[in-house]
Enzyme design. Sequence first.
Site, mmCIF file in Angstrom:
data_model
loop_
_atom_site.group_PDB
_atom_site.id
_atom_site.type_symbol
_atom_site.label_atom_id
_atom_site.label_comp_id
_atom_site.label_asym_id
_atom_site.label_seq_id
_atom_site.Cartn_x
_atom_site.Cartn_y
_atom_site.Cartn_z
ATOM 1 N N LYS A 4 16.260 11.569 2.483
ATOM 2 C CA LYS A 4 16.322 10.803 3.537
ATOM 3 C C LYS A 4 17.265 9.736 3.592
ATOM 4 C CE LYS A 4 13.396 8.524 6.929
ATOM 5 N NZ LYS A 4 12.138 8.019 7.487
ATOM 6 N N ASN A 51 13.790 -5.990 2.937
ATOM 7 C CA ASN A 51 13.291 -5.614 4.111
ATOM 8 C C ASN A 51 12.393 -4.397 4.185
ATOM 9 O OD1 ASN A 51 13.713 -4.609 7.311
ATOM 10 N ND2 ASN A 51 14.086 -2.662 6.163
ATOM 11 N N ASP A 82 10.685 2.957 -4.954
ATOM 12 C CA ASP A 82 9.101 3.085 -4.281
ATOM 13 C C ASP A 82 8.537 1.923 -4.372
ATOM 14 O OD1 ASP A 82 6.705 3.824 -3.370
ATOM 15 O OD2 ASP A 82 6.863 5.835 -4.607
ATOM 16 N N LYS A 127 1.996 -11.191 4.118
ATOM 17 C CA LYS A 127 3.365 -12.080 4.239
ATOM 18 C C LYS A 127 2.717 -13.421 4.087
ATOM 19 C CE LYS A 127 5.826 -9.045 5.904
ATOM 20 N NZ LYS A 127 6.925 -8.408 5.323
ATOM 21 N N TYR A 157 -1.899 -7.555 7.233
ATOM 22 C CA TYR A 157 -0.375 -7.832 6.991
ATOM 23 C C TYR A 157 -0.070 -9.098 7.016
ATOM 24 C CZ TYR A 157 4.486 -7.060 8.718
ATOM 25 O OH TYR A 157 5.724 -7.198 8.867
#
Length: 329
Positions: free
Chosen positions: A57, A113, A86, A207, A203
């Site tokens: 990809k 990112n 990964d 963070k 999530y």
Amino acid sequence: MVKFFQPKISPLPDGIDLKGSTAVVTGASAGMGLELTRQLLQLNISTVILAVRNVAKGENVVKQLRGDPHIRTYNGNATLKVMELDMDKYDSVQRFAKHLRDEIPIVNFLILNAGIGLLKHDRSPSGHDRTLQVNYYSNALLIAELLPYLKASAERTTIPTRITWVGSRAFETTSLQKTPLQPNERVLEHMDKKEFFAPFQRYGDSKLLCLLFMCSLARQIDPKKVIINMLCPGMVNTNMSDVLPVYLRAVINVVKAIRARPVEVGVWIILNAALVAGPDSHGKFLIDKDIASESQYISSPAGQEVQKKIWEETIEELSRLTTLPPEVN
């Protein structure tokens, strides 16, 4: 309280020319990672390392970027190199770090990112919760593996190397506010327990760990060598909501249509932190383009205790995997 409509964001200032520079972008094969790579090329960067889970990809992305008329005309000689990374696997992180150190003499910008937001409790090969593994543990290991190399890059260029980490103001929704730690409880063990998994807060939990680790690490690093910061790009129109159930996805897609920023604008915010923000952003969290004030939770006694534990427990975890540099020890 988060305002429904997001403030308007201006483009990057004119005159940025990255000729001669090298950037690493994790999660570069889609969404903001792909757009980050595109915009770096438009800023005349000489080399971009696309760190991706799926190499095929990634190679297709390179072909796509090579076919961009603007890039082909104005920066057609840029080097685009795909490397496997990964973030779900510690050994992949270590292979990538070695590959990078062996093949790329200098890195000027490391843009972290890559990330996920799962609504189910799943485990990585390490045994950790998968969202925490991808968003936190593997990034902490990657920084530890690369920090001496990034410092050496700065010494060779006489310009601080930049580490910019994509975070989220969702850290303020951490489940630790509703389910505080017991006095002798370890943070990372708490987070790995299935009974404490909160789907819509996991999530944010991940963070929070990223932010607290970054703040602690920044105190150990000379910003004349490496500047590390973290930013929240706000709600951006990416495919991260695809993991939601259909009934929720429909609602979120309506909200995104009204409120979300285009990917291009989200990337302006990331590149502002990486390219424009000054040394005063070292160890800081930026919301949009501004350095944010410390959150009430982080500055509270409970938040300070969590930060101390996260640092100590993460160092313990990483020391089992690699030889840590002095700053991460």
